[in-house]
Structure formats: C-alpha cells, structure tokens
Design a protein around this motif. Structure first.
Motif, PDB file in Angstrom:
ATOM      1  N   ALA A 147       0.827  -1.208   0.000  1.00  7.01           N
ATOM      2  CA  ALA A 147       0.000   0.000   0.000  1.00  7.01           C
ATOM      3  C   ALA A 147       0.864   1.262   0.000  1.00  7.01           C
ATOM      4  O   ALA A 147       0.547   2.234  -0.688  1.00  7.01           O
ATOM      5  CB  ALA A 147      -0.941  -0.005   1.196  1.00  7.01           C
ATOM      6  N   VAL A 148       1.947   1.254   0.768  1.00  2.44           N
ATOM      7  CA  VAL A 148       2.832   2.418   0.793  1.00  2.44           C
ATOM      8  C   VAL A 148       3.507   2.591  -0.567  1.00  2.44           C
ATOM      9  O   VAL A 148       3.594   3.716  -1.092  1.00  2.44           O
ATOM     10  CB  VAL A 148       3.865   2.308   1.935  1.00  2.44           C
ATOM     11  CG1 VAL A 148       4.931   3.389   1.808  1.00  2.44           C
ATOM     12  CG2 VAL A 148       3.164   2.405   3.292  1.00  2.44           C
ATOM     13  N   LEU A 149       3.967   1.500  -1.171  1.00  3.22           N
ATOM     14  CA  LEU A 149       4.559   1.586  -2.512  1.00  3.22           C
ATOM     15  C   LEU A 149       3.553   2.137  -3.519  1.00  3.22           C
ATOM     16  O   LEU A 149       3.896   2.979  -4.356  1.00  3.22           O
ATOM     17  CB  LEU A 149       5.065   0.216  -2.965  1.00  3.22           C
ATOM     18  CG  LEU A 149       6.407  -0.223  -2.399  1.00  3.22           C
ATOM     19  CD1 LEU A 149       6.697  -1.679  -2.751  1.00  3.22           C
ATOM     20  CD2 LEU A 149       7.532   0.676  -2.892  1.00  3.22           C
ATOM     21  N   ALA A 150       2.298   1.671  -3.440  1.00  5.93           N
ATOM     22  CA  ALA A 150       1.263   2.157  -4.353  1.00  5.93           C
ATOM     23  C   ALA A 150       1.041   3.650  -4.152  1.00  5.93           C
ATOM     24  O   ALA A 150       0.909   4.412  -5.117  1.00  5.93           O
ATOM     25  CB  ALA A 150      -0.032   1.383  -4.144  1.00  5.93           C
ATOM     26  N   HIS A 151       1.014   4.089  -2.896  1.00  9.62           N
ATOM     27  CA  HIS A 151       0.845   5.517  -2.595  1.00  9.62           C
ATOM     28  C   HIS A 151       1.997   6.327  -3.183  1.00  9.62           C
ATOM     29  O   HIS A 151       1.786   7.376  -3.803  1.00  9.62           O
ATOM     30  CB  HIS A 151       0.779   5.740  -1.084  1.00  9.62           C
ATOM     31  CG  HIS A 151       1.063   7.150  -0.678  1.00  9.62           C
ATOM     32  ND1 HIS A 151       0.181   8.176  -0.883  1.00  9.62           N
ATOM     33  CD2 HIS A 151       2.166   7.710  -0.122  1.00  9.62           C
ATOM     34  CE1 HIS A 151       0.719   9.302  -0.449  1.00  9.62           C
ATOM     35  NE2 HIS A 151       1.914   9.044   0.020  1.00  9.62           N
ATOM     36  N   ARG A 152       3.206   5.850  -2.991  1.00 12.25           N
ATOM     37  CA  ARG A 152       4.376   6.591  -3.464  1.00 12.25           C
ATOM     38  C   ARG A 152       4.418   6.623  -4.982  1.00 12.25           C
ATOM     39  O   ARG A 152       4.881   7.596  -5.572  1.00 12.25           O
ATOM     40  CB  ARG A 152       5.648   6.005  -2.894  1.00 12.25           C
ATOM     41  CG  ARG A 152       5.733   6.265  -1.387  1.00 12.25           C
ATOM     42  CD  ARG A 152       6.954   5.650  -0.763  1.00 12.25           C
ATOM     43  NE  ARG A 152       6.941   5.875   0.693  1.00 12.25           N
ATOM     44  CZ  ARG A 152       7.800   5.363   1.513  1.00 12.25           C
ATOM     45  NH1 ARG A 152       8.805   4.604   1.066  1.00 12.25           N
ATOM     46  NH2 ARG A 152       7.712   5.608   2.820  1.00 12.25           N
ATOM     47  N   THR A 153       3.931   5.581  -5.624  1.00  8.15           N
ATOM     48  CA  THR A 153       3.916   5.527  -7.086  1.00  8.15           C
ATOM     49  C   THR A 153       2.852   6.455  -7.649  1.00  8.15           C
ATOM     50  O   THR A 153       3.085   7.162  -8.618  1.00  8.15           O
ATOM     51  CB  THR A 153       3.661   4.081  -7.551  1.00  8.15           C
ATOM     52  OG1 THR A 153       4.695   3.252  -7.042  1.00  8.15           O
ATOM     53  CG2 THR A 153       3.656   3.998  -9.073  1.00  8.15           C
ATOM     54  N   SER A 154       1.670   6.471  -6.981  1.00  6.54           N
ATOM     55  CA  SER A 154       0.556   7.269  -7.496  1.00  6.54           C
ATOM     56  C   SER A 154       0.569   8.699  -6.980  1.00  6.54           C
ATOM     57  O   SER A 154      -0.058   9.572  -7.563  1.00  6.54           O
ATOM     58  CB  SER A 154      -0.779   6.626  -7.124  1.00  6.54           C
ATOM     59  OG  SER A 154      -1.009   6.729  -5.730  1.00  6.54           O
ATOM     60  N   GLY A 155       1.224   8.902  -5.825  1.00  5.03           N
ATOM     61  CA  GLY A 155       1.249  10.228  -5.236  1.00  5.03           C
ATOM     62  C   GLY A 155       0.003  10.585  -4.462  1.00  5.03           C
ATOM     63  O   GLY A 155      -0.183  11.717  -4.063  1.00  5.03           O
ATOM     64  N   THR A 156      -0.877   9.587  -4.208  1.00  3.81           N
ATOM     65  CA  THR A 156      -2.082   9.830  -3.425  1.00  3.81           C
ATOM     66  C   THR A 156      -2.183   8.795  -2.327  1.00  3.81           C
ATOM     67  O   THR A 156      -1.602   7.719  -2.404  1.00  3.81           O
ATOM     68  CB  THR A 156      -3.347   9.725  -4.285  1.00  3.81           C
ATOM     69  OG1 THR A 156      -3.430   8.407  -4.850  1.00  3.81           O
ATOM     70  CG2 THR A 156      -3.357  10.752  -5.385  1.00  3.81           C
ATOM     71  N   ARG A 157      -2.960   9.125  -1.284  1.00  4.07           N
ATOM     72  CA  ARG A 157      -3.200   8.148  -0.216  1.00  4.07           C
ATOM     73  C   ARG A 157      -4.004   7.004  -0.791  1.00  4.07           C
ATOM     74  O   ARG A 157      -4.814   7.191  -1.678  1.00  4.07           O
ATOM     75  CB  ARG A 157      -3.943   8.800   0.952  1.00  4.07           C
ATOM     76  CG  ARG A 157      -3.065   9.772   1.711  1.00  4.07           C
ATOM     77  CD  ARG A 157      -3.837  10.483   2.776  1.00  4.07           C
ATOM     78  NE  ARG A 157      -4.371   9.612   3.782  1.00  4.07           N
ATOM     79  CZ  ARG A 157      -3.755   9.320   4.926  1.00  4.07           C
ATOM     80  NH1 ARG A 157      -2.582   9.809   5.168  1.00  4.07           N
ATOM     81  NH2 ARG A 157      -4.338   8.552   5.816  1.00  4.07           N
ATOM     82  N   THR A 158      -3.778   5.810  -0.243  1.00  2.13           N
ATOM     83  CA  THR A 158      -4.463   4.631  -0.768  1.00  2.13           C
ATOM     84  C   THR A 158      -5.245   3.943   0.338  1.00  2.13           C
ATOM     85  O   THR A 158      -4.911   4.041   1.496  1.00  2.13           O
ATOM     86  CB  THR A 158      -3.453   3.610  -1.338  1.00  2.13           C
ATOM     87  OG1 THR A 158      -2.600   3.200  -0.287  1.00  2.13           O
ATOM     88  CG2 THR A 158      -2.672   4.197  -2.479  1.00  2.13           C
TER      89      THR A 158
END
Length: 192
Positions: free
Chosen positions: A179-190
């Motif tokens: 989830a943190v990787l996804a947030h950092r990739t997308s630039g939004t909270r997940t």
C-alpha cells in the motif's frame, strides 16, 4: 515460532480502543520499519521478509531484526518468524547493505499496543495507522510452536477480534509495504 495473525480494517477505532482498554493497558509506540531484499528480489520471490524495526515509545527506543519465512497458512498469511533485539540498528543496516541486501522500502507505523491474555493465549493487539495509508487497522497475533497449532490459534484470534466488533468482512491480507509503494507511485493516499 509461527506468528498466527489476522489483520483487519477498523470501522470504529474509538470503540475498538475502548474495548481493548478493558483487556489491558495500551502503550503508544512509533515503528520505523526498513525492509531489505537482494537486488534480484530473492527474498520476495520466495515470500520471505527481512526487516529492521526501531520502536520509539515512552520507555525509550529498541530495535529488532526480523526474518519471516514463507506463509504456512495461505488464508491468514501467518509465517514462521525469527526475531532478535539488536543494540545498534545503524550497525545492522550497514551490515545488511554490506552483505548485499538493499533497502526496498522504509516507512512509519503509529501503533497502540496491548498485551492481551485471552482464550488461554498471550496475544498482541495493535491498532495501526500508517500516515501514507487511509484508515486504521488492527493486527492481532499470538505465537505458536509449530504448524499443528496454527488453525486453533487463528480460531482464538478470530474470536477475540469478534469480541472487539471486528467482522470477517473487515479482514484483509494486503500488506502495508504494498500500500505504501502504491501511494508513493501514485502520489495519493491509498486504501489498503
């Protein structure tokens, strides 16, 4: 030892915390976690984890080196866990890098921990917030000697979660790291 654990999203964190306060005295701690792997991702490819965690709390800081083997229970994600306290976290970080491991991800978990005695087992209940992920989670775990006790332990964990108002529909197997990787990739909270 095997960590028999279930994790869930918490719909009403205040209500769950009040129920946990009936079981035990909670302690607020902040975890600084760094996960390592080889350049080729050999640990991840075999579902293993290598982590250095520094825990900051009211009584000071302590650091732990943890290695988790592959899952022994697919439904819960429970894994054999080997953990030891380390005196110097920075030295361990340097050793791991010197041995060829690379930091894959580092992030913070804000936790409220409870040592719970229930159903004849010592359990650790943790309310978790990760700044980069929306929502509050609960992790409830107990340690067992071998795979023969995992299902019974998970049944006990599930029963305690139910007593806290956590339903099976709230359970999740998604990982904070993902989830943190996804947030950092997308630039939004997940949402995890």
């Amino acid at each position: 030892m095997i960590e028999a654990e279930l994790k869930a999203r918490v719909r009403d964190p205040n209500a769950v915390q009040l129920r946990l306060d009936e079981y035990a005295v909670g302690r607020t701690e902040v975890y600084q976690d760094t996960y390592y792997d080889t350049a080729k991702g050999q640990l991840g490819s075999r579902d293993a984890e290598l982590r250095v965690r520094t825990v900051h709390g009211d009584t000071g800081a302590r650091s732990l080196l943890t290695y988790k083997e592959a899952k022994v229970d697919e439904a819960s994600g429970s894994k054999p866990e080997h953990e030891t306290r380390v005196e110097n976290a920075e030295a361990v970080h340097r050793m791991l890098r010197g041995l060829g491991y690379q930091p894959v991800i580092a992030f913070e978990k804000r936790c409220r921990n409870y040592d719970v005695q229930a159903r004849g087992r010592l359990m650790l209940a943790t309310l978790v917030q990760v700044p980069e992920i929306d929502g509050t989670f609960i992790e409830l775990e107990t340690l067992v000697q071998d795979e023969t006790d995992v299902q019974a332990a998970l049944g006990d964990v599930r029963a305690v979660l139910e007593s806290l108002g956590i339903e099976d529909a709230d359970l999740t197997r998604e990982l904070y790291t993902d989830a943190v990787l996804a947030h950092r990739t997308s630039g939004t909270r997940t949402d995890e």
